[in-house]
Motif scaffolding. Structure first.
Motif, PDB file in Angstrom:
ATOM      1  N   THR A 185      21.403 -43.882  59.043  1.00 26.33           N
ATOM      2  CA  THR A 185      22.541 -44.718  59.435  1.00 26.33           C
ATOM      3  C   THR A 185      23.850 -44.168  58.862  1.00 26.33           C
ATOM      4  OG1 THR A 185      22.418 -46.180  57.507  1.00 26.33           O
ATOM      5  CG2 THR A 185      20.986 -46.703  59.383  1.00 26.33           C
ATOM      6  N   GLY A 186      24.953 -44.768  59.327  1.00 26.29           N
ATOM      7  CA  GLY A 186      26.275 -44.357  58.838  1.00 26.29           C
ATOM      8  C   GLY A 186      26.449 -44.630  57.362  1.00 26.29           C
ATOM      9  N   VAL A 227      22.445 -40.032  70.097  1.00 26.70           N
ATOM     10  CA  VAL A 227      22.346 -39.351  68.805  1.00 26.70           C
ATOM     11  C   VAL A 227      21.163 -38.382  68.796  1.00 26.70           C
ATOM     12  CG1 VAL A 227      21.823 -39.735  66.361  1.00 26.70           C
ATOM     13  CG2 VAL A 227      23.453 -41.214  67.520  1.00 26.70           C
ATOM     14  N   GLU A 276      24.154 -44.231  69.151  1.00 31.99           N
ATOM     15  CA  GLU A 276      24.807 -44.429  67.862  1.00 31.99           C
ATOM     16  C   GLU A 276      24.881 -45.889  67.442  1.00 31.99           C
ATOM     17  OE1 GLU A 276      28.702 -42.842  68.272  1.00 31.99           O
ATOM     18  OE2 GLU A 276      29.258 -44.120  69.970  1.00 31.99           O
ATOM     19  N   ILE A 289      23.787 -41.917  62.747  1.00 35.16           N
ATOM     20  CA  ILE A 289      24.378 -40.583  62.870  1.00 35.16           C
ATOM     21  C   ILE A 289      23.349 -39.509  63.199  1.00 35.16           C
ATOM     22  CG2 ILE A 289      26.339 -41.124  61.389  1.00 35.16           C
ATOM     23  CD1 ILE A 289      24.929 -39.786  59.065  1.00 35.16           C
ATOM     24  N   ASP A 290      22.078 -39.775  62.947  1.00 40.95           N
ATOM     25  CA  ASP A 290      21.052 -38.784  63.273  1.00 40.95           C
ATOM     26  C   ASP A 290      19.679 -39.453  63.195  1.00 40.95           C
ATOM     27  OD1 ASP A 290      19.989 -36.415  64.043  1.00 40.95           O
ATOM     28  OD2 ASP A 290      20.484 -35.298  62.219  1.00 40.95           O
ATOM     29  N   GLY A 347      26.187 -48.010  62.286  1.00 39.11           N
ATOM     30  CA  GLY A 347      26.044 -46.905  63.220  1.00 39.11           C
ATOM     31  C   GLY A 347      24.918 -45.971  62.806  1.00 39.11           C
ATOM     32  N   PRO A 404      26.109 -36.714  54.705  1.00 40.92           N
ATOM     33  CA  PRO A 404      24.892 -36.450  55.475  1.00 40.92           C
ATOM     34  C   PRO A 404      24.275 -35.118  55.058  1.00 40.92           C
ATOM     35  CG  PRO A 404      26.672 -37.184  56.918  1.00 40.92           C
ATOM     36  CD  PRO A 404      27.280 -36.945  55.572  1.00 40.92           C
TER      37      PRO A 404
END
Length: 846
Positions: A149-150, A93, A108, A136-137, A134, A176
């Motif tokens: 997180t997701g 990520v 991730e 994401i960034d 998960g 996001p």
């Protein structure tokens, strides 16, 4: 001759401010096309980490870089390859750099690794929440990381030792953010990380306490970039407008339209800061420097570019060069700016005149005599700001020239600058590839530079710099020793344990000799030994530990290595009681009881102190362990004594009897302790008897814990005369003791008839004088009189006197014709009436 420093200057703000572009390295063909890669750059002249961008197509051919999808390549600023490693886990990520030039790679699944420049890593996790939702960034900063997180929750990691992540305030996102950035804790007044999220047309600031909408209207923002000092923000919106505002969102400082740049093509790639004063906006082959008043300078490159913000400038990488763009420092500007009349400029000009043997030098010096010290300082500082050694030498020569005209001047700054420039020129060399500026070097410290060199395995250079700067070589030597252990392997000759003997001995000797030679007196051999053990070289670790002087450092590692006997021996040899206890408790916890005791027993005299300390501890804290220890060591007498000690503390009769029987058993197993065994047997019989007596008395009479004599007395007092006689017989109580006991007991219960019958039962083994004296002592003088007649005749007069029977005294003396005794006792009589009677009696005696 090098070009004049002003050659690379470009003016802004109507010639009042200058920026310069200094080419640091030429990198023709050393690095792949930057446009095909995701890149993370390390500040302070640090390396670049690159990973293939899978969202971009790449032409397949012979010239295609051999970098697979799961590989990360690390280059120095000079384009030299430092590290290449593969990534086997889930999709990456984000990756970024720490202050210590360690590469943090996050996937991730919330798993992240912290790599050093040798490819070794430590792996940690963001926890179950990040794993389930998960990641994401993320944004990595020098001393931590913030992950998104997701489930659109922000998690903060502080430090790089695997600390549990903290959850920041819920940003209440539905999607996001378009872009986001962080301001590190050390740049915030609150000392907490602050997250800047581009949400719709505004910016939200989130920390561990609150989520604040800053109510901007120019968004959405595609780039959010805080300045190095955290006081300003550069925001680029989708319309191409670049806004510069304060980080508290109270002031707008500049605005610039990137669409007005005529040579720009495509979308903006990066928005980075050049120090804290200007901003660099990059496109594929173009970098535009935007000043505080929207002035611009353009720099064109071949191929794609990548920019890294520095505290005093910006590093820009192109396909073939690495440049440093920065604002011309004040000291440099004051000397080299055309027409400058500053004292430092006049001093530099005077030195040049002196070098050309021109008389103008003396006149110039005279003109700045009051400011000469300031001019010298200015030349010294300007030397530190220059990249070329030619100009460094000239500026320092000018400073030295000026010092000659000063009566009092502290040369420390001059000497330090000379040393610093030698160090900086060495690490700037392309084979080293650390383009540190003087300001960056001063901010990060020499020890930090030494650490960076050792992480690259450049130990010789690090050692030479340490020596040159009078720094302790310990850090370098420690790292060198660890690297030496990693690079060497045991020899293949021989079998079994001996196969690595030569290699271990050689490596150990090499490390020890090097430490002694270079003065690494404070290096902990234990730390190096731990490294050897971690890579499976237990023999080498043990040999290194022999050279560790501090037992407190030796022992924990020896325990980890399962070298239990050596660890205990070292602890004993140290004389540190606490350390011995630490080892003993560790071994007791991790070994079976038999192995633990065997280890101590087999140690003989060498481990005798540990054995004694164990007994002291167990006696106070763990009696069961002490009992087991005595039993395993076949210490029968100590086991018996311990059983007796425990019996003395017991209140339960049955348990106490068992403990005494146990002591008797232990004594009986030692042929030299037959007497003690016999005593214990009688003791257990007595306790059993006392238990029976209490049962017969329905628990109303307490016998337990009494001696044989006490038991007999209690029986007599409570009318259990036959029981008393039986106890006398069973325990072979001497007649004299029995008679005394019964005399005292019957007197206590005032059973004078019983006492009289007892005295007549047979001839008293103690005589009858004790009867008289005890009865008198207890206040029963009348009862005592009856026994005086049974006493020896010479003592009767005195005994009658004790019973206060004075007439009997006179009669006894007269019957025996003992006038002297009568005279003696007459003097002691209580009143004159009795005295006259005794006197008359004495007169009647011849």
């Amino acid at each position: 001759m090098s070009e004049h420093p002003t050659t690379s200057w470009q003016a802004m703000q109507n010639g009042t401010v200058f920026y310069r572009r200094q080419q640091l390295y030429s990198m023709m063909g050393k690095m792949p096309d930057l446009g095909d890669y995701i890149i993370a750059g390390c500040r302070y002249g640090g390396p670049l980490a690159m990973m293939r961008d899978n969202t971009k197509l790449i032409a397949v051919g012979r010239a295609t870089p051999a970098h697979a999808k799961s590989q990360i390549q690390v280059y120095s600023s000079a384009g030299e390859g430092l590290l290449l490693f593969s990534w086997e886990n889930s999709r990456i990520v984000r990756f970024g750099w720490t202050l210590n030039e360690q590469l943090v790679v996050l996937n991730e699944d919330g798993v992240y690794r912290v790599y050093d420049l040798q490819g070794d890593y430590q792996q940690y996790s963001l926890g179950g929440e990040a794993s389930e939702a998960g990641v994401i960034d993320a944004r990595v900063y020098e001393n931590g990381m913030v992950a998104l997180t997701g489930s659109l929750i922000l998690l903060e990691v502080k430090g790089w030792d695997g600390a549990r992540p903290l959850t920041l305030v819920n940003p209440n996102l539905t999607d996001p953010p378009l872009s986001w950035a962080i301001i590190p804790p050390d740049l915030n007044i609150s000392r907490h990380v602050e997250v800047l999220l581009s949400v719709e047309n505004t910016i939200h600031t989130v920390d561990n306490l609150e989520n604040v909408d800053q109510r901007l209207s120019q968004g959405p923002f595609t780039h959010v970039s805080p300045s190095p000092n955290g006081k300003s923000l550069a925001l680029l919106n989708a319309a191409g407008a670049l806004l510069v505002i304060s980080s508290d969102f109270q002031r707008r400082m500049a605005e610039f339209d990137t669409l007005d740049v005529p040579s720009a093509q495509g979308n903006v790639k990066q928005v980075e800061w050049c120090g804290n004063d200007a901003i660099v906006v990059t496109w594929d082959s173009l970098a535009v420097l935007v000043g505080p008043f929207a002035d611009t300078l353009q720099y064109t490159y071949v191929g794609n570019t990548f920019a890294i913000t520095e505290t005093d400038g910006v590093r820009i990488f192109g396909a073939d060069v690495c440049d440093l763009v920065q604002k011309v420092p004040t000291s440099t500007l004051s000397i080299f700016k055309p027409g400058s009349t500053s004292p430092a400029a006049i001093l530099f000009d005077a030195w040049e005149s002196f070098s050309q043997r021109s008389p103008k030098a003396d006149e110039s010096i005279r003109s700045i005599r009051p400011e000469l010290a300031t001019a010298v300082d200015g030349c010294i500082d300007a030397a530190g700001q220059e990249w070329e050694p030619y100009w460094q030498r000239r500026l320092l020569s000018a400073a030295k020239f000026g010092q000659g005209f000063l009566d009092f001047y502290n040369p420390t700054d001059f000497i330090n600058m000379g040393q610093t420039l030698k160090v900086l020129n060495a690490v700037r060399f392309y084979e080293i590839g650390i383009p540190l500026t003087y300001a960056q070097y001063s901010y990060t410290s020499p020890t930090h530079l030494i650490s960076r060199l050792t992480s690259r395995n450049m130990h010789l250079l690090a050692l030479r710099i340490s020596t040159f700067l009078s720094l302790k070589p310990d850090v370098v030597l420690k790292h060198w020793a660890s690297a030496k252990i990693m690079r060497t392997r045991p020899t293949a000759g021989g079998t079994g344990k001996d196969s690595d003997l030569d290699s271990d001995d050689e490596v150990c000797r090499l490390i020890v000799d090097k430490f002694k030679q270079l003065g690494g007196v404070e290096v902990s051999y234990a730390e190096i030994a731990k490294r050897a053990w971690e890579v499976g070289r237990t023999g080498l670790a043990t040999k290194l530990l022999d050279h560790e002087k501090r037992a407190s450092d030796q022992v924990p590692l020896l325990l980890s290595m399962k070298e239990d006997r050596i660890a205990l021996q070292k602890a004993v040899d140290s004389g540190d009681t606490d350390l011995v206890y630490q080892v003993l408790l560790h071994l007791h916890k991790h070994l079976t009881l038999g192995s633990f005791f065997r280890l101590i027993e087999d140690g003989g005299e060498q481990l005798a102190p540990a054995s004694r300390l164990l007994q002291v501890y167990a006696r106070e804290q763990d009696r069961d362990m002490l009992r087991d220890f005595y039993y395993s060591d076949d210490r029968r007498v100590e086991s018996a004594v311990l059983a007796l000690e425990e019996a003395s503390r017991m209140q339960d009769p049955s348990a106490r009897i068992s403990a005494v029987k146990s002591a008797q058993k232990f004594f009986s197993e030692d042929k030299d302790r037959s007497f003690e065994a016999k005593i214990m047997d009688e003791f257990s019989r007595l306790l059993t008897l006392q238990q029976q007596l209490e049962a017969e008395a329905d628990g109303k009479v307490a016998f337990f814990n009494q001696s044989v004599t006490g038991t007999i007395r209690t029986c007599i007092v409570n009318g259990m005369l036959k029981r008393a006689d039986k106890i006398k017989s069973d325990f072979k109580v001497p007649d004299k003791r029995f008679w005394y006991t019964k005399l005292y007991a019957l007197t206590e219960v005032r059973d004078f008839e019983g006492l009289d019958a007892f005295s007549k039962s047979k001839r008293s083994p103690i005589g009858y004088e004790p009867f008289v004296r005890h009865l008198v002592e207890k206040g029963h003088s009348k009862e005592a009189v009856a026994y005086v007649a049974r006493c020896d005749p010479p003592k009767r007069a005195d005994l009658y006197a004790e019973c206060d029977e004075w007439r009997m005294v006179g009669k006894e003396c007269k019957d025996r014709g003992d006038k002297a005794k009568l005279e003696e006792l007459r003097k002691k009589c209580p009143n004159s009436l009795i005295a006259r009677e005794l006197e008359q009696l004495a007169t009647s005696m011849k």
